[in-house]
Design a protein around this motif. Structure first.
Motif, PDB file in Angstrom:
ATOM      1  N   VAL A  61      34.037   4.210  77.185  1.00 29.19           N
ATOM      2  CA  VAL A  61      33.048   3.381  76.479  1.00 29.19           C
ATOM      3  C   VAL A  61      31.844   3.136  77.374  1.00 29.19           C
ATOM      4  N   ASP A  62      32.107   2.871  78.644  1.00 31.51           N
ATOM      5  CA  ASP A  62      31.018   2.636  79.596  1.00 31.51           C
ATOM      6  C   ASP A  62      30.153   3.887  79.759  1.00 31.51           C
ATOM      7  N   ARG A  63      30.799   5.044  79.824  1.00 29.38           N
ATOM      8  CA  ARG A  63      30.053   6.295  79.980  1.00 29.38           C
ATOM      9  C   ARG A  63      29.226   6.611  78.742  1.00 29.38           C
ATOM     10  N   LYS A  64      29.782   6.295  77.572  1.00 26.99           N
ATOM     11  CA  LYS A  64      29.118   6.636  76.318  1.00 26.99           C
ATOM     12  C   LYS A  64      28.001   5.659  75.968  1.00 26.99           C
ATOM     13  N   PHE A  65      28.275   4.365  76.130  1.00 22.25           N
ATOM     14  CA  PHE A  65      27.323   3.355  75.652  1.00 22.25           C
ATOM     15  C   PHE A  65      26.696   2.517  76.762  1.00 22.25           C
ATOM     16  N   GLY A  66      27.440   2.292  77.847  1.00 22.79           N
ATOM     17  CA  GLY A  66      26.947   1.414  78.898  1.00 22.79           C
ATOM     18  C   GLY A  66      27.418  -0.018  78.682  1.00 22.79           C
ATOM     19  N   HIS A  67      27.205  -0.847  79.696  1.00 24.15           N
ATOM     20  CA  HIS A  67      27.668  -2.236  79.661  1.00 24.15           C
ATOM     21  C   HIS A  67      26.717  -3.109  78.844  1.00 24.15           C
ATOM     22  N   ARG A  68      27.319  -4.045  78.114  1.00 27.19           N
ATOM     23  CA  ARG A  68      26.588  -5.018  77.290  1.00 27.19           C
ATOM     24  C   ARG A  68      25.751  -4.351  76.199  1.00 27.19           C
ATOM     25  N   THR A  69      26.348  -3.360  75.584  1.00 23.13           N
ATOM     26  CA  THR A  69      25.662  -2.668  74.486  1.00 23.13           C
ATOM     27  C   THR A  69      26.446  -2.869  73.191  1.00 23.13           C
ATOM     28  N   ILE A  70      27.154  -1.852  72.735  1.00 28.00           N
ATOM     29  CA  ILE A  70      27.794  -1.916  71.423  1.00 28.00           C
ATOM     30  C   ILE A  70      28.852  -3.016  71.324  1.00 28.00           C
ATOM     31  N   THR A  71      29.645  -3.212  72.379  1.00 28.08           N
ATOM     32  CA  THR A  71      30.696  -4.237  72.297  1.00 28.08           C
ATOM     33  C   THR A  71      30.140  -5.651  72.441  1.00 28.08           C
ATOM     34  N   HIS A  72      28.876  -5.753  72.802  1.00 29.47           N
ATOM     35  CA  HIS A  72      28.222  -7.057  72.905  1.00 29.47           C
ATOM     36  C   HIS A  72      27.241  -7.266  71.745  1.00 29.47           C
ATOM     37  N   SER A  73      27.522  -6.643  70.628  1.00 30.99           N
ATOM     38  CA  SER A  73      26.621  -6.727  69.474  1.00 30.99           C
ATOM     39  C   SER A  73      27.256  -7.520  68.337  1.00 30.99           C
ATOM     40  N   PHE A  74      26.398  -8.018  67.453  1.00 31.54           N
ATOM     41  CA  PHE A  74      26.882  -8.721  66.264  1.00 31.54           C
ATOM     42  C   PHE A  74      27.646  -7.760  65.355  1.00 31.54           C
ATOM     43  N   LEU A  75      27.248  -6.497  65.375  1.00 32.93           N
ATOM     44  CA  LEU A  75      27.941  -5.480  64.586  1.00 32.93           C
ATOM     45  C   LEU A  75      29.408  -5.393  64.993  1.00 32.93           C
ATOM     46  N   PHE A  76      29.649  -5.335  66.290  1.00 33.03           N
ATOM     47  CA  PHE A  76      31.018  -5.241  66.792  1.00 33.03           C
ATOM     48  C   PHE A  76      31.774  -6.546  66.562  1.00 33.03           C
ATOM     49  N   LEU A  77      31.069  -7.658  66.642  1.00 35.71           N
ATOM     50  CA  LEU A  77      31.680  -8.967  66.382  1.00 35.71           C
ATOM     51  C   LEU A  77      32.274  -9.013  64.980  1.00 35.71           C
ATOM     52  N   PHE A  78      31.482  -8.628  63.985  1.00 36.37           N
ATOM     53  CA  PHE A  78      31.965  -8.654  62.600  1.00 36.37           C
ATOM     54  C   PHE A  78      33.033  -7.586  62.365  1.00 36.37           C
ATOM     55  N   LEU A  79      32.900  -6.455  63.040  1.00 38.86           N
ATOM     56  CA  LEU A  79      33.889  -5.390  62.902  1.00 38.86           C
ATOM     57  C   LEU A  79      35.247  -5.835  63.440  1.00 38.86           C
ATOM     58  N   ILE A  80      35.253  -6.400  64.634  1.00 42.52           N
ATOM     59  CA  ILE A  80      36.497  -6.858  65.260  1.00 42.52           C
ATOM     60  C   ILE A  80      37.155  -7.953  64.425  1.00 42.52           C
ATOM     61  N   THR A  81      36.349  -8.915  63.963  1.00 41.66           N
ATOM     62  CA  THR A  81      36.894 -10.014  63.160  1.00 41.66           C
ATOM     63  C   THR A  81      37.478  -9.494  61.853  1.00 41.66           C
ATOM     64  N   SER A  82      36.783  -8.562  61.229  1.00 44.60           N
ATOM     65  CA  SER A  82      37.251  -8.002  59.954  1.00 44.60           C
ATOM     66  C   SER A  82      38.548  -7.223  60.130  1.00 44.60           C
ATOM     67  N   VAL A  83      38.618  -6.433  61.185  1.00 47.03           N
ATOM     68  CA  VAL A  83      39.833  -5.649  61.450  1.00 47.03           C
ATOM     69  C   VAL A  83      41.012  -6.577  61.732  1.00 47.03           C
ATOM     70  N   PHE A  84      40.768  -7.622  62.505  1.00 44.85           N
ATOM     71  CA  PHE A  84      41.832  -8.581  62.815  1.00 44.85           C
ATOM     72  C   PHE A  84      42.331  -9.249  61.533  1.00 44.85           C
ATOM     73  N   TYR A  85      41.391  -9.658  60.686  1.00 50.93           N
ATOM     74  CA  TYR A  85      41.778 -10.302  59.423  1.00 50.93           C
ATOM     75  C   TYR A  85      42.549  -9.333  58.533  1.00 50.93           C
ATOM     76  N   LEU A  86      42.122  -8.080  58.502  1.00 50.73           N
ATOM     77  CA  LEU A  86      42.792  -7.075  57.682  1.00 50.73           C
ATOM     78  C   LEU A  86      44.238  -6.879  58.127  1.00 50.73           C
ATOM     79  N   PHE A  87      44.445  -6.771  59.436  1.00 55.38           N
ATOM     80  CA  PHE A  87      45.808  -6.629  59.948  1.00 55.38           C
ATOM     81  C   PHE A  87      46.630  -7.885  59.655  1.00 55.38           C
ATOM     82  N   GLY A  88      45.976  -9.047  59.748  1.00 51.52           N
ATOM     83  CA  GLY A  88      46.667 -10.292  59.425  1.00 51.52           C
ATOM     84  C   GLY A  88      47.082 -10.339  57.968  1.00 51.52           C
TER      85      GLY A  88
END
Length: 247
Positions: A61-88
């Motif tokens: 992930v670091d090689r592809k995107f770098g630090h504080r990029t995609i995983t530090h985005s609102f897009l990833f925030l909503f994606l992670i929350t949605s996936v967690f809720y779906l599994f729940g």
């Protein structure tokens, strides 16, 4: 910011939310989930605590995107929350049960993004846009990771958690009532007790049943007496709940 600061910041955040939302009851699972997801954005950094544990993921992930990029985005925030809720939802087969922990995921992950935006570098909050998210905008007002200012933040978050947690467990209204309960509340409680006595002529439901068994009153009278008694009882319980005295 460092992992310990993110963890205590997330605990402080979810504790504050529980203080405002009485139905958001915190348990051990909330603190475990909150701690994990408060560190998860740093999965893009192989040198971070969670990055070292999940090195097989953080390195590419670091090689592809770098630090504080995609995983530090609102897009990833909503994606992670949605996936967690779906599994729940899949696990519990309920739309409601996973909500509490999903909110914890959202709050904890967001707290990481927010506090990282307060550092000198900031974050790519709006990824895939290359617009950096920083707060405040003036760089001189933002902090450096691991600095003395971060230690101060850590201390503030710790104190906040110690304050918010006990208040959140009982609710703000209940806590204030315990601290500032006035004689007026006691007077109202006595009034309800007197109303119950008058409504049922001083008899309790068990005594009314005894009178009915003895033939002293007929079933209709017994039903009316108990109905009046329970009506006042419901009003009393509602009053206690409103005043935070329902424990």
């Amino acid at each position: 910011m460092t992992a310990p600061t993110h963890i205590i910041a997330s605990i402080s955040a979810i504790s504050f939310v529980s203080l405002l939302v009485p139905s958001y009851n915190l348990g051990l699972s909330h603190f475990i989930v909150g701690s994990i997801f408060s560190m998860l954005p740093d999965i893009d950094n192989p040198r971070s605590f969670i990055g070292r544990i999940l090195f097989f993921f953080s390195t590419p992930v670091d090689r592809k995107f770098g630090h504080r990029t995609i995983t530090h985005s609102f897009l990833f925030l909503f994606l992670i929350t949605s996936v967690f809720y779906l599994f729940g939802f899949i696990y519990t087969r309920s739309l409601v049960i996973p909500l509490s922990l999903s909110c914890t995921v959202f709050i904890s992950y967001f707290s990481h993004l927010f506090f990282d935006s307060m550092t000198k570098q900031g974050i790519l909050a709006y990824y895939p846009s290359r617009l950096w998210g920083v707060f405040p905008r003036r760089a001189s007002w933002r902090i450096r990771t691991g600095s003395k200012i971060e230690i101060l933040y850590f201390t503030i978050f710790t104190i906040s958690s110690l304050v918010f947690l006990p208040l959140g467990q009982s609710g703000v209204i209940q806590a204030f009532n315990r601290l500032f309960q006035s004689g007026g509340v006691d007077l109202r409680l006595k009034e309800f007790e007197l109303k119950k006595e008058k409504a049922a002529f001083g008899f309790t439901p068990s005594q009314i049943d005894s009178l009915l068994s003895a033939g002293a009153i007929d079933p209709k009278q017994a039903s009316e007496l108990k109905s009046k008694f329970y009506e006042i009882e419901v009003q009393l319980e509602k009053f206690k709940k409103d005043q935070g005295l329902d424990e």
